[in-house]
Design a protein around this motif. Structure first.
Motif, PDB file in Angstrom:
ATOM      1  N   GLU A  87      -3.413  11.442   3.641  1.00  0.00           N
ATOM      2  CA  GLU A  87      -2.269  12.350   3.706  1.00  0.00           C
ATOM      3  C   GLU A  87      -2.495  13.610   2.897  1.00  0.00           C
TER       4      GLU A  87
ATOM      5  N   PRO B 297       0.798  -1.214   0.000  1.00  0.00           N
ATOM      6  CA  PRO B 297       0.000   0.000   0.000  1.00  0.00           C
ATOM      7  C   PRO B 297       0.838   1.276   0.000  1.00  0.00           C
ATOM      8  N   ILE B 298       2.026   1.211   0.569  1.00  0.00           N
ATOM      9  CA  ILE B 298       2.871   2.399   0.563  1.00  0.00           C
ATOM     10  C   ILE B 298       3.314   2.721  -0.865  1.00  0.00           C
TER      11      ILE B 298
ATOM     12  N   LYS C  83       0.442   4.339  -2.539  1.00  0.00           N
ATOM     13  CA  LYS C  83       0.355   5.739  -2.103  1.00  0.00           C
ATOM     14  C   LYS C  83       1.345   6.589  -2.891  1.00  0.00           C
ATOM     15  N   ASN C  84       2.556   6.099  -2.998  1.00  0.00           N
ATOM     16  CA  ASN C  84       3.589   6.883  -3.694  1.00  0.00           C
ATOM     17  C   ASN C  84       3.300   7.006  -5.185  1.00  0.00           C
TER      18      ASN C  84
ATOM     19  N   LEU D 170      -4.607   5.637   2.146  1.00  0.00           N
ATOM     20  CA  LEU D 170      -3.459   6.288   2.800  1.00  0.00           C
ATOM     21  C   LEU D 170      -3.097   7.581   2.081  1.00  0.00           C
ATOM     22  N   PHE D 171      -3.132   7.510   0.762  1.00  0.00           N
ATOM     23  CA  PHE D 171      -2.806   8.692  -0.046  1.00  0.00           C
ATOM     24  C   PHE D 171      -3.799   9.811   0.242  1.00  0.00           C
TER      25      PHE D 171
ATOM     26  N   GLY E 229      -3.945   1.490  -0.013  1.00  0.00           N
ATOM     27  CA  GLY E 229      -2.962   2.449  -0.515  1.00  0.00           C
ATOM     28  C   GLY E 229      -3.611   3.754  -0.945  1.00  0.00           C
ATOM     29  N   ALA E 230      -4.753   3.639  -1.645  1.00  0.00           N
ATOM     30  CA  ALA E 230      -5.478   4.841  -2.078  1.00  0.00           C
ATOM     31  C   ALA E 230      -5.963   5.625  -0.865  1.00  0.00           C
TER      32      ALA E 230
ATOM     33  N   LYS F 292       0.718   9.591  -5.528  1.00  0.00           N
ATOM     34  CA  LYS F 292       1.308  10.901  -5.226  1.00  0.00           C
ATOM     35  C   LYS F 292       2.032  11.459  -6.455  1.00  0.00           C
TER      36      LYS F 292
END
Lengths: 611, 341
Positions: free
Chosen positions: B283, B245-246, B249-250, B279-280, B276-277, B253
């Motif tokens: 943030e 998921p990280i 996220k990246n 988390l993005f 992941g979506a 981003k």
């Protein structure tokens, strides 16, 4: 080599500069004269019929660009296009907040959205405006906003250029709506209900005085302002009631509300539970039926649009050349036409057949059906080609997007395999493949949910509009109806003894039940049917509604989508059978024909209205 | 990011020495039971099952397969449909009760069968949870599906809306860009894009190397191509991770950085990429997450449970970057974390 942009890509009207819209887009507003009248209007039509482009082209900045020899003061009205976007209004927290805390917040969101676009128009015209009077407008905006509980940094709106100050007003509008979203979120995460301390602007205390002030700015005539609220289906029900309340105030001719919907508008009730009515409170314009009733007008529009798009891309070709027909099919059709002609002349055809008195008419009506029967007998129905510009226009069923979207796919396919060469035409094979796929997708979108799912899923009508379908049992019935008509029309086409082999619509006799009406309305809303009113046969007879199957379904059911087609006269009772059982409907209609219990006048050729 | 993948048979070893609170979501999919059953002999403090208001026959059948020890301690909580404020309040209450397991315990949330909007709500609640709870070890469990239906998964879109807590910050001055992470639901993806009528579309598919099997990848690829064909050559393409998921996220981003656009992300692939979506979006508060409620799921043959459970540490993926974030240290008796297929 620079990649060529697809000339048929559907572009968002909001994204285009006024000069671009004015120069390159075909003016369709003369097709909808009622829209330009000084009253409130609802402009209704399925997605893709060009409503947004129409409203955008009516905006004062676009009109001003188009008529450069005239000043703004010579415009008949000042149009402000206000797109009501899903991402702005389809926010779950906001809907909850409005439903629980009252509609003042919803009204504020609308006022800020309208104000933003009002100021946008001023920015686009800023060079032509009197600086002092614009400063007066900005001052009025600030005072009204603060009177409604908002806060404005006076520094931002008192220094810098006119354009700068106006931009800062737009930022105020955006930030105000952003504050409300933040507030709605905070309520969610807090145990204690925080107080809302921001602005709450309404029509009477903010927007109306602001619009009045705008009219005092130099060059603005004392003409009506048209607030064009585009895609009001994207609003939750509670905010639609705010608009309805505004409509009920009948602010015209000074301020007219032009509201576009995709036929998913949930309510005509005001905030105090009154109902707005046509024609007293608003006029209703059905985009679909304007083009359904006048296929020539639609064809001309498409021709203009396609020609212009090809020119913009540097492709020198007429639309008919760019989308050629299948030559071998065309040749075979010519042969068949000759056969029919000679049969008629040799007296081999029944010249007394009702409704047909000229050779040309016979040829037009029977050539394609005969070809289709020929292909059917040789088990090669699937080889019938729908390629050709005229065919694509017919298939688009009065919805310009239904021409552009498959055309864009065709272009992409050809361009992808052309090694960078600019396509000069689309091969009939490619056209046909895309069309069959596109038609099949449309027919398959109408899937029938399992009964148990319908029972288990409850969508409350109190929730937002947002294009929801509330009763999915209607989908099943609509699926049955479309299937029944599609199969029946196909069978008709294959019957060489049928007087009118090409039928594409039904005229309904007798009053329809509420349930059947809901099914038909859903069909119109989803684009599977179009409605027009048939001319009364007798002087004292009311016009009967005619429901036309979307020609886009033609390839899926292997129907002849070209030119003139007859309509089938049915009773409401027969359609009730169709929505329950397509098989039973088809059997009973077929039996009626075989028993000769069906008179010829149940099939009438409608020369004027089918394109 | 350290992701642990264990077979269901190894889950017991991982949590044997701990007191655990379990949250899960019942479903017509068998995998919700499979993962949880493997934990049935553990020291379970609370076992909470979120349920729909009306259970389908297929869902009722899955309950028959639930270990009797779990049935005995199960607490069922009904979630209303529509991902509304009421659902949020109910989920929040259940999550906070699960954390009463204390600092020596572990909160396990089996996300395998959550609806995506509910999963995102859980994630946002975890993101807002009281700092004192962040000392507690919290892990998300995701059981792979070895097969997905090759017919259809869902149909008949009811409506398109934002997920509660992910409204973003759309501005009138910006155009709309919809970023779709395609899975196996073509029409659902198309309905979301069509509802927003964006100026720009970005369509993504899962990374081939991370796909569970070639058939699943092939279907994903097919739907991805079909979706792209609707929107022409102008739509942008991207790939995203199905396991980390990280990384998702990246990826998002890097895609969503143009200040001219309001971005609407629609995660339609597996739960890991959905996390992941989420988390993005947590943030980047201006990101909106779009979701469609559907009328019907292919309950008879939606998926076949796999054998591998992906374990994601909330402490690592969510709390460590937030203020007051603490990485909880597993107790010494816990087995070492390693990738084991």
């Amino acid at each position: 080599m620079k990649k060529l942009e697809n000339p048929f890509t559907v572009k968002k009207p909001d994204d285009m500069e006024p000069s671009f819209v004015a120069q390159y887009f075909v003016d369709t507003h003369t097709d909808f004269k009622k829209l330009a009248e000084s009253n409130n209007s609802f402009l209704n039509g399925p997605r893709g019929t060009g409503k947004s482009m129409l409203l955008r082209s009516m905006e004062m900045t676009v009109a001003s660009e188009r008529n450069q020899s005239q000043g703004i003061e010579e415009l008949d009205y000042l149009g402000i296009h206000v797109p009501l976007r899903r991402e702005d209004f389809g926010i779950t927290e906001i809907v909850t907040l409005i439903n629980t805390s009252g509609t003042a917040i919803g009204e504020h969101l609308l006022c800020m959205c309208i104000s933003y676009h009002l100021v946008r128009n001023l920015i686009e015209l800023s060079e032509k405006l009197d600086q002092q009077k614009v400063d007066g407008f900005i001052k009025e905006f600030s005072e009204l906003f603060e009177a409604c509980g908002g806060v404005i940094d006076s520094e931002l709106v008192s220094s810098g250029s006119v354009e700068n100050k106006l931009h800062n007003l737009q930022v105020v509008c955006e930030k105000s709506n952003s504050n409300i979203r933040q507030y709605a979120k905070r309520i969610l995460f807090s145990d204690v209900m925080p107080s809302y301390t921001g602005a709450l602007c309404g029509l009477r205390d903010f927007l109306l005085p602001l619009i009045r002030e705008m009219k005092f700015i130099g060059y603005f005539p004392k003409k009506p302002i048209y607030l064009m609220l585009d895609d009001a289906d994207n609003l939750p029900r509670c905010m639609q009631r705010v608009i309805n309340s505004w409509i009920s105030m009948r602010l015209y001719p000074n301020i007219c509300l032009k509201v576009s919907t995709q036929l998913g508008y949930a309510t005509y009730l005001t905030l105090d539970n009154r109902r707005i009515e046509s024609p007293h409170d608003f006029t209703s314009i059905d985009v679909g039926s304007v083009y359904t009733n006048s296929s020539d007008r639609y064809s001309k529009r498409v021709q203009q649009i396609v020609q212009r798009r090809l020119e913009l891309s540097g492709i020198i070709a007429a639309p008919q050349e760019f989308f050629p027909e299948d030559e071998s099919q065309k040749r075979r059709l010519e042969e068949i036409k000759e056969e029919i002609r000679s049969e008629y002349e040799n007296g081999e055809r029944d010249s007394l057949r009702k409704g047909s008195s000229r050779v040309t008419d016979e040829v037009t009506r029977y050539a394609v059906p005969r070809l289709m029967r020929e292909l059917h007998k040789s088990k090669s129905s699937h080889t019938f080609s729908y390629a050709g510009y005229s065919s694509l226009v017919n298939l688009s069923s009065g919805i310009i997007r239904w021409f552009l979207e498959p055309a864009a796919q065709m272009f992409d396919e050809v361009y992808a395999s052309s090694q960078g060469e600019v396509p000069r035409s689309i091969l009939p094979r490619v056209q046909n493949e895309v069309i069959y796929r596109w038609s099949k997708e449309f027919s398959e979108e109408l899937v029938i949910p399992e009964v148990s799912d319908i029972q288990n899923n409850f969508v409350s009508k109190d929730e937002s509009s947002l294009h929801q379908i509330y009763d999915y049992r209607l989908l099943q019935k609509l699926h049955n109806l479309i299937t029944a008509l599609g199969i029946f029309f196909r069978n008709r086409l294959l019957d060489e003894n049928a007087s009118e082999q090409r039928a594409f619509s039904v005229v309904v006799r007798q009053k329809v039940s509420a349930e059947l009406q809901e099914v038909l309305s859903l069909g119109i809303r989803l684009g599977y049917l179009q409605r027009t009113d048939n001319s009364a046969k007798e002087l004292n007879e009311a016009r009967r509604p005619r429901y036309i199957l979307a020609r886009r379904l033609g390839p899926a059911f292997k129907l002849d989508i070209s030119g003139y087609a007859a309509h089938l006269s049915v009773t409401a009772e027969q359609l009730e059978i169709a929505i329950k059982s397509p098989e039973q409907f088809v059997k009973s209609r077929t039996r009626a024909i075989q028993d000769s219990s069906e008179s010829h006048d149940q099939y009438e050729l409608d020369l004027a209205s089918e394109g | 990011m350290m992701t642990t993948v264990l077979s269901t048979s190894r889950l017991l070893d991982r949590y044997r020495s701990r007191r655990i609170s379990i949250l899960t979501r019942s479903s017509f999919e068998e995998r919700w039971v499979k993962c949880i059953n493997s934990l049935s002999s553990l020291n379970i403090s609370t076992f909470t099952v979120f349920c729909s208001e009306v259970k389908s026959l297929e869902t009722l059948k899955t309950f028959e397969d639930l270990d009797h020890r779990l049935l005995a301690i199960m607490s069922e909580i009904t979630l209303p449909a529509g991902g509304n404020a009421e659902a949020y309040g109910i989920i929040r209450g259940a999550v906070e009760r699960a954390f009463e397991v204390g600092v020596d315990g572990t909160v396990l949330i089996d996300v395998s069968s959550f609806k995506r909007d509910e999963l995102l709500i859980v994630l946002s609640i975890l993101g807002e949870i009281h700092p004192s709870y962040r000392k507690i070890n919290c892990e998300l469990l995701y059981l792979e599906a070895s097969e997905m239906s090759d017919d259809w998964l869902s149909r008949n879109t009811l409506n398109v809306r934002t997920v509660l807590g992910y409204s973003g910050d759309p501005r009138q001055s910006k155009k709309t860009c919809v970023v779709v992470m395609v899975g196996h639901e073509l029409i659902r993806a198309k309905d979301i894009i069509d509802a927003y009528e964006p100026s720009k579309v970005m369509i993504g598919k899962g990374i081939k190397a991370e796909s569970i099997n070639p058939e699943l990848y092939s279907r994903n690829e097919q739907f991805y191509r079909e979706l792209k064909s609707y929107y022409g050559s102008s739509c942008e393409e991207f790939e995203f991770s199905l396991l980390d998921p990280i990384k998702v996220k990246n990826t998002l981003k890097s895609l969503c950085g143009n200040s001219q656009y309001n971005y609407v992300v629609a995660p339609l692939n597996n739960k890991i990429s959905c996390i992941g979506a989420g988390l993005f979006a947590l943030e980047n508060q201006d990101i909106q997450i779009g979701y469609s409620d559907v009328l019907e799921y292919n309950r008879k043959s939606y998926s076949v449970p796999g054998s591998n459970v992906h374990i994601l540490s909330v402490n690592e993926i969510l709390w460590v970057d937030q203020k007051g974030g603490v990485v909880a240290t597993p107790s010494e008796e816990a087995p070492s974390l390693e990738l084991e297929i």
